[in-house]
Design an enzyme around this catalytic site. Structure first.
Site, PDB file in Angstrom:
ATOM      1  N   LYS A 120       0.838  -1.196   0.000  1.00 26.43           N
ATOM      2  CA  LYS A 120       0.000   0.000   0.000  1.00 26.43           C
ATOM      3  C   LYS A 120       0.875   1.249   0.000  1.00 26.43           C
ATOM      4  CE  LYS A 120      -1.927   2.636   3.220  1.00 26.43           C
ATOM      5  NZ  LYS A 120      -1.949   3.957   2.566  1.00 26.43           N
ATOM      6  N   GLU A 155      10.685   0.862   9.934  1.00 26.24           N
ATOM      7  CA  GLU A 155      11.636   1.949   9.719  1.00 26.24           C
ATOM      8  C   GLU A 155      10.871   3.221  10.039  1.00 26.24           C
ATOM      9  OE1 GLU A 155      13.065   4.947   8.483  1.00 26.24           O
ATOM     10  OE2 GLU A 155      13.025   4.266   6.395  1.00 26.24           O
ATOM     11  N   CYS A 212      13.317  10.728   6.765  1.00 32.15           N
ATOM     12  CA  CYS A 212      13.346  10.140   8.108  1.00 32.15           C
ATOM     13  C   CYS A 212      14.729  10.283   8.743  1.00 32.15           C
ATOM     14  CB  CYS A 212      12.920   8.693   8.064  1.00 32.15           C
ATOM     15  SG  CYS A 212      13.710   7.772   6.762  1.00 32.15           S
ATOM     16  N   GLU A 227      10.379  15.048  15.883  1.00 33.89           N
ATOM     17  CA  GLU A 227      10.598  15.086  14.442  1.00 33.89           C
ATOM     18  C   GLU A 227       9.668  16.145  13.833  1.00 33.89           C
ATOM     19  OE1 GLU A 227       9.341  11.519  12.291  1.00 33.89           O
ATOM     20  OE2 GLU A 227      11.207  11.604  11.159  1.00 33.89           O
TER      21      GLU A 227
HETATM   22  P1  NDP Z   1       2.088   7.535   8.785  1.00 34.82           P
HETATM   23  O1  NDP Z   1       2.972   6.748   9.642  1.00 34.82           O
HETATM   24  O2  NDP Z   1       0.708   7.805   9.261  1.00 34.82           O
HETATM   25  O3  NDP Z   1       1.941   6.833   7.343  1.00 34.82           O
HETATM   26  C1  NDP Z   1       2.819   5.913   6.762  1.00 34.82           C
HETATM   27  C2  NDP Z   1       2.006   4.868   6.008  1.00 34.82           C
HETATM   28  O4  NDP Z   1       1.235   4.091   6.920  1.00 34.82           O
HETATM   29  C3  NDP Z   1       1.006   5.424   5.028  1.00 34.82           C
HETATM   30  O5  NDP Z   1       0.896   4.568   3.931  1.00 34.82           O
HETATM   31  C4  NDP Z   1      -0.255   5.440   5.840  1.00 34.82           C
HETATM   32  O6  NDP Z   1      -1.412   5.501   5.065  1.00 34.82           O
HETATM   33  C5  NDP Z   1      -0.150   4.141   6.585  1.00 34.82           C
HETATM   34  N1  NDP Z   1      -0.922   4.060   7.814  1.00 34.82           N
HETATM   35  C6  NDP Z   1      -1.447   5.053   8.580  1.00 34.82           C
HETATM   36  N2  NDP Z   1      -2.064   4.551   9.660  1.00 34.82           N
HETATM   37  C7  NDP Z   1      -1.931   3.212   9.607  1.00 34.82           C
HETATM   38  C8  NDP Z   1      -2.330   2.132  10.456  1.00 34.82           C
HETATM   39  N3  NDP Z   1      -2.992   2.333  11.588  1.00 34.82           N
HETATM   40  N4  NDP Z   1      -2.021   0.886  10.095  1.00 34.82           N
HETATM   41  C9  NDP Z   1      -1.319   0.652   8.972  1.00 34.82           C
HETATM   42  N5  NDP Z   1      -0.919   1.626   8.129  1.00 34.82           N
HETATM   43  C10 NDP Z   1      -1.205   2.891   8.443  1.00 34.82           C
HETATM   44  O7  NDP Z   1       2.781   8.868   8.433  1.00 34.82           O
HETATM   45  P2  NDP Z   1       2.069  10.176   7.855  1.00 34.82           P
HETATM   46  O8  NDP Z   1       2.074  10.069   6.413  1.00 34.82           O
HETATM   47  O9  NDP Z   1       0.733  10.424   8.473  1.00 34.82           O
HETATM   48  O10 NDP Z   1       3.040  11.286   8.389  1.00 34.82           O
HETATM   49  C11 NDP Z   1       2.943  11.692   9.753  1.00 34.82           C
HETATM   50  C12 NDP Z   1       4.311  11.950  10.322  1.00 34.82           C
HETATM   51  O11 NDP Z   1       5.051  10.742  10.284  1.00 34.82           O
HETATM   52  C13 NDP Z   1       5.152  12.917   9.539  1.00 34.82           C
HETATM   53  O12 NDP Z   1       4.891  14.233   9.916  1.00 34.82           O
HETATM   54  C14 NDP Z   1       6.527  12.477   9.887  1.00 34.82           C
HETATM   55  O13 NDP Z   1       6.915  13.067  11.096  1.00 34.82           O
HETATM   56  C15 NDP Z   1       6.414  10.996  10.063  1.00 34.82           C
HETATM   57  N6  NDP Z   1       6.828  10.229   8.880  1.00 34.82           N
HETATM   58  C16 NDP Z   1       7.994   9.545   8.943  1.00 34.82           C
HETATM   59  C17 NDP Z   1       8.434   8.842   7.852  1.00 34.82           C
HETATM   60  C18 NDP Z   1       9.701   8.095   7.884  1.00 34.82           C
HETATM   61  O14 NDP Z   1      10.195   7.680   6.850  1.00 34.82           O
HETATM   62  N7  NDP Z   1      10.294   7.868   9.026  1.00 34.82           N
HETATM   63  C19 NDP Z   1       7.713   8.829   6.596  1.00 34.82           C
HETATM   64  C20 NDP Z   1       6.467   9.539   6.644  1.00 34.82           C
HETATM   65  C21 NDP Z   1       6.072  10.207   7.750  1.00 34.82           C
HETATM   66  P3  NDP Z   1      -1.953   6.973   4.653  1.00 34.82           P
HETATM   67  O15 NDP Z   1      -0.915   7.571   3.792  1.00 34.82           O
HETATM   68  O16 NDP Z   1      -3.167   6.691   3.907  1.00 34.82           O
HETATM   69  O17 NDP Z   1      -2.151   7.696   5.937  1.00 34.82           O
END
Ligand code: NDP
Length: 798
Positions: free
Chosen positions: A194, A268, A302, A399
C-alpha cells in the site's frame, strides 16, 4: 537589452527551466485520471466504489482519482498473493532473477516518466527524482536481481516467509516501494503493497511495468487507500510479515497489533538525527552537507540531519555561512530544473511544520529564515534555522519532518556524543571532521543504524539502512536486509511440545552415583556481581519434577529488576572489551564449569530426576556451547559493502545494550547457557530470569561467574515469577532488547509491551527447541538476535 544583460549578471537570477510533463499527463489520461486497484495482475474497481483525489503540491491542482481499498479488497489482494506463492517459489532462483532484472531494465527505460510523475505527485524537485530517487530504484532492482540468482546458494539455510504486507510513506514513494518489493520478491515471497494516500501514482505506474514484463499474476499487488487500508493488511491472518516505513506512532500501533501473531516485522520509523560538526571540519563542505541533510526533499526525510551540533569555537562562523546559503536557495515548482527546494507534500504536513516552528519561537529559540518569500500557489515552506535552542526544547526532541534545522553547540567530544544520543530515536548520524581517527571514534558511540562521515543522506542497495531505539528495527539493503524476508529452515523443526525426558526411579543424585547436594539453603539473586537478597523478602519453594522438596529461591520483584537494570548499565567494562578478551573470559567460564561438572549434573538430576548420563551430557553440551561462542566472539564480524559511491562502507554488528533474557524451562542448565552466553558474547549486559520451575542450575552458576573474571553487572540473575518479572523487563525503558522462551500468551505480552520504547524482541511463540541439538540450540542466528548492524560510510578520494 544591454541593461537587462547587465542586470542579469548583477542579480545572477535564473529563469525558469520547466521539465516537460506531457508524457506523465498522457499516462494519467490513459487511465482517465482515475486508478483502480492492481490485484492479481489486473485493474480491479474498489469494493467501496470510493475514490479520493491526488493533488500536485506545487500547484494544488488535482492530478487523478485514487481507489479507496477496504477490507474486502485487501482480502482479494492477499488471496491473489497467496495463490501466486507456490508457483513463484517453484520457478526457482534463476527465473525470479530474470523477472527482477526485467523490472530494473523497464524502470530504467522509463526513468524520465517516473521522475516527472514522482515530482508532480510529491512536490520534490525533478533534480532529485531524476538524479537520486529513480536511479536508486533502478539500482535496487538490479542489485536484488543478483540476490535472487544467489538465493539458493548463498542463503540455502533460509526459506521465504510467504505473503508480505508492505506499507510505505509519501516522502520517497517509488524508492520506498523498491526497497520493499525488490528484496521481498527476490527471496521468493509475494506481496501486497500500500503506497501512501498522498503519493500513489508512481506505484500505479510500477504496476503497469509489472504487467509489461509479464510478472506472474499475484506476485505483486498494489492497493491504494488510507490508514485503515494499511491496518487491514496488518491484521490479515494470511500475511506472514509486515514491512512498514512511516511514523513512530503508527509503528507502535503495528507492533501492538501484530504482537503474538508470529508475523515477522520490520519497522523503519522516525528520526531526529544529529549532524555533528567538529572544529576542524571543512566548513564550506559542511554547509553543502547541511543543504543535503535538511533541505533535500524539503527535510521530509526520516534520516534528515535535523539536529545540528556544532563545536562552540566555530558555531557563530558556521551559522553565518548557513544563513548566507539559505538566502541563495531557490524554491519553486517541482518540475523547475533550477530549484533547490520544492513543495511540501500536502496542507496537513505544511500545517504541522508551521505549528512546530511557532512552538520553537514560543519556547524561546531564535528563528532564522531567508528574506525572500515563498511562492503562493502551492504548499511551500522556506529553509529555516533555529539557533539558541535548548537540548530539551520540543523542536530539538520531536521530528518536524520539514526544512527546519535546529542548532546547538558543544565543547568537548564527550559532550557531542551525549547531546547526539539525547533522543529517543536512532536512525542516522552525520559526523564532520578532517580527523578520521576522531570520526571513527565517534561513529560507534552514536546510537544510530547509519553513520555518515563527511557525507550525509547517501543510500545504496548494497548497504543496510535502518534504526536503533524508537527509529525501529530491521534493515533494508545489503545482505542484512534480505534476512527480513527469510526465516531459518530449522524453524520448521521446532515442536509444540517439549522434548520428553526420561525420568529414573531414584530420588537423590547420590543414588545415581553423583555427589549428594542435600537440602539447599535459600538462594539469593545475583546483581552487579554480588549475591543480593530480594527486595520483598519473600522466597519460593522449589520441588523436583517428582514433587520432592529441593530448596527455595528468592522471589524477585520490580525493584529487584530495576536494580539489575541499573547494575547492567553501570557495566562498561564488558562492552569495552575486544572479542578476543571476551573469548578468554568465556573459555575461563567453560573451564570452571568443567571443574564442577559432577556437581552441576547432580543438580540437574535433583531437579529433573533424569539419568546421570543424561545430566552429564547436558553439562558437557553446556561446556561445548560456551566454547562455540568463545570461538565466535572474535569471528562474528561484519562486511565492507560494495556501494556504488566512492566509500568504504563498514557494516558492523554492534551490541544491543542491556538485554532481558527469560530462559526456557527445558534443559535447566543448557537452556540457560544457550541463551545467556550468545547474548553476552556480543557485548551485551543481561538480566536473566531463569526457569521458574528449575532455577538451581542458574543460581549455582553464580559461583562459576564469580571465579571467571566476568565483570560485575554483565550477568544479573533475578529469580521468581517468570511472567511477572518478564513483563517488568518488557515495560522497562532502559532495557534495549528482550528474549523470551515460554508460552504463547507470554510471547504476546512481551511483543505488546515492548512497543513503548521499541525494544527488540525475540520470542518462541510457544514452540519448543531441542536445546540438545546443535542445529537448533546454537549458532550465528543467536548472535544475530543479540546485535544490530551499523553501517558506517567513509568517503575516499582526494
Ligand atoms: P504515517 O505513519 O501515518 O503513514 C505511513 C504509512 O502508513 C502510510 O501509507 C499510511 O497511510 C499508513 N498508515 C497510517 N495509519 C496506519 C495504520 N494504523 N495501520 C497501517 N498503516 C497505516 O505517516 P504520515 O504520512 O501520516 O506522516 C505523519 C508523520 O510521520 C510525519 O509528519 C513524519 O513526522 C512521520 N513520517 C515519517 C516517515 C519516515 O520515513 N520515518 C515517513 C512519513 C512520515 P496513509 O498515507 O493513507 O495515511
Amino acid at each position: 537589452m544591454k541593461t537587462r544583460i547587465k542586470e542579469i549578471y548583477k542579480t545572477m537570477e535564473y529563469g525558469p527551466a520547466p521539465e516537460d510533463a506531457s508524457e506523465a499527463i498522457q499516462f494519467l489520461k490513459k487511465y482517465n485520471n482515475k486508478f483502480n486497484l492492481f490485484i492479481n495482475g489486473k485493474w480491479v474497481t474498489p469494493s467501496s466504489g470510493e475514490y479520493y483525489d491526488s493533488i500536485n503540491p506545487s500547484t494544488k491542482e488535482k492530478l487523478a482519482q485514487i481507489s479507496e481499498a477496504n477490507e474486502a479488497d485487501v482480502d482479494k489482494a492477499v488471496a491473489a498473493a497467496k495463490k501466486a506463492l507456490p508457483k513463484w517459489v517453484s520457478i526457482g532462483a534463476h527465473q525470479r532473477a530474470r523477472y527482477l532484472y526485467a523490472l530494473a531494465r523497464q524502470i530504467q527505460k522509463h526513468s524520465r516518466l517516473f521522475s516527472v510523475l514522482e515530482s508532480l505527485d510529491n512536490g520534490k524537485p525533478i533534480r532529485e527524482t531524476r538524479d537520486i530517487d529513480i536511479p536508486i530504484v533502478v539500482r535496487h532492482f538490479y542489485h536484488h536481481a543478483g540476490w535472487a540468482q544467489l538465493r539458493d546458494t548463498e542463503l540455502k539455510d533460509y526459506k521465504e516467509l510467504g505473503v508480505i504486507g508492505q506499507i510505505i510513506p509519501w516522502n520517497f514513494p517509488l524508492m520506498m516501494l523498491s526497497w520493499k518489493i525488490a528484496p521481498a520478491i527476490a527471496m521468493g515471497n509475494t506481496i501486497v503493497l500500500k503506497p501512501a494516500e498522498a503519493t500513489s501514482l508512481t506505484a500505479l505506474l510500477f504496476a503497469e511495468i509489472c504487467q509489461q514484463i509479464g510478472l506472474p499474476n499475484g506476485v505483486v499487488n498494489i492497493i491504494t487507500g488510507h490508514g485503515s487500508t494499511g491496518a487491514a493488511i496488518v491484521n490479515h491472518k494470511d500475511v506472514s510479515k509486515i514491512a512498514f516505513t512511516g511514523s513512530t506512532e503508527v509503528g507502535k500501533i503495528i507492533r501492538r497489533a501484530t504482537a503474538g501473531t508470529g508475523k515477522k516485522l520490520s519497522l523503519e520509523l522516525g528520526g531526529k538525527s544529529p549532524f555533528i560538526v567538529f572544529e576542524d571540519a571543512d566548513l564550506d563542505s559542511v554547509v553543502e552537507g547541511i543543504v543535503d541533510a535538511i533541505w533535500f526533499n524539503q527535510g521530509q526525510v526520516c534520516c534528515a540531519g535535523s539536529r545540528l551540533l556544532v563545536q562552540e569555537s566555530i558555531a557563530e562562523k558556521l551559522y553565518k555561512k548557513i544563513r548566507a546559503r539559505m538566502e541563495n536557495l531557490r524554491i519553486g515548482n517541482a518540475l523547475d530544473k533550477s530549484i533547490d527546494i520544492g513543495a511540501i507534500v500536502d496542507d496537513t504536513q505544511l500545517k504541522t511544520i508551521k505549528e512546530m516552528v511557532q512552538l520553537g519561537v514560543d519556547e524561546g529559540s531564535t528563528l532564522n529564515q531567508p528574506s525572500w518569500a515563498c511562492p503562493t500557489e502551492g504548499y511551500y515552506y522556506p529553509p529555516t534555522l533555529f539557533t539558541d535552542v535548548s537540548p530539551s526544547a520540543t523542536i530539538a526532541q520531536e521530528e518536524i519532518f520539514g526544512p527546519v534545522l535546529v542548532a546547538m553547540s558543544f565543547r568537548t567530544h564527550k559532550e557531542a556524543v551525549k547531546l547526539a544520543n539525547n533522543t529517543r530515536y536512532g536512525l542516522a548520524c552525520s559526523i564532520w571532521t578532517e580527523n578520521i581517527n576522531l570520526a571513527l571514534d565517534i561513529a560507534p558511540q552514536i546510537k544510530a543504524g547509519v553513520a555518515w562521515i563527511n557525507c550525509t543522506n547517501v543510500f545504496d542497495a548494497a548497504a543496510g539502512f535502518g534504526g536503533y531505539r524508537e527509529s525501529g528495527f530491521g534493515r533494508e539493503g545489503g545482505k542484512e536486509g534480505l534476512m527480513e524476508y527469510l526465516k531459518p529452515r530449522i524453524n520448521n523443526e521446532f515442536t509444540d511440545e517439549p522434548l520428553p525426558i526420561s525420568i529414573n526411579n531414584l530420588d537423590t543424585p547420590n543414588e545415581n552415583g553423583l555427589p549428594s547436594l542435600g537440602i539447599d539453603r535459600t538462594t539469593k539473586m545475583y546483581i552487579g556481581g554480588k549475591q543480593a537478597r530480594p527486595d520483598g523478602g519473600y522466597s519460593t519453594v522449589i520441588n523436583s519434577v517428582k514433587g520432592v522438596y529441593i530448596g527455595e529461591v528468592s522471589k524477585g520483584n520490580r525493584k529487584d529488576i530495576r536494580n539489575a537494570v541499573e547494575a547492567a548499565h553501570a557495566n562498561n567494562k564488558w562492552l569495552d572489551m575486544t572479542g578476543h578478551s571476551r573469548a578468554q573470559v568465556l573459555y575461563y567460564l567453560a573451564e570452571n564449569l568443567m571443574i564442577r561438572r559432577e556437581e552441576f549434573a547432580s543438580r540437574i538430576v535433583q531437579m529433573t530426576n533424569q539419568n546421570k548420563s543424561d545430566a552429564l551430557q547436558e553439562v558437557d553440551l553446556s561446556i561445548e556451547r560456551i566454547y562455540t561462542y568463545a570461538a565466535l566472539a572474535d569471528k562474528y564480524d561484519g562486511h565492507v559493502h560494495h556501494t556504488i559511491h566512492r566509500n568504504v562502507t563498514l557494516a558492523m554488528p554492534e551490541t544491543l545494550g542491556v538485554m532481558g533474557i527469560i530462559c526456557p524451562d527445558e534443559s535447566p542448565l543448557l537452556g540457560f547457557i544457550s541463551t545467556v552466553i550468545p547474548a553476552i558474547t556480543m557485548g551485551n549486559s543481561v538480566i536473566v530470569i531463569p526457569s521458574e520451575k528449575l532455577p538451581f542450575s542458574a543460581t549455582d552458576f553464580y559461583q562459576v561467574l564469580e571465579t571467571s573474571d566476568v565483570p560485575a553487572g554483565t550477568v544479573n540473575i533475578v529469580t521468581g515469577g517468570k511472567d511477572e518479572l518478564a513483563q517488568v523487563l518488557a515495560k522497562h525503558d532502559n532495557v534495549d532488547a528482550i528474549w523470551y522462551f515460554g508460552n504463547k500468551e507470554g510471547c504476546r505480552e512481551i511483543e505488546f509491551l515492548s512497543a513503548d520504547n521499541m525494544k527488540r524482541t525475540w520470542v518462541n511463540y510457544g514452540k519448543y527447541r531441542n536445546w540438545l541439538d546443535k542445529a537448533q540450540g546454537e549458532g550465528q542466528e543467536f548472535l544475530k538476535h543479540a546485535s544490530q548492524i551499523k553501517n558506517i560510510w567513509i568517503p575516499y578520494g582526494a
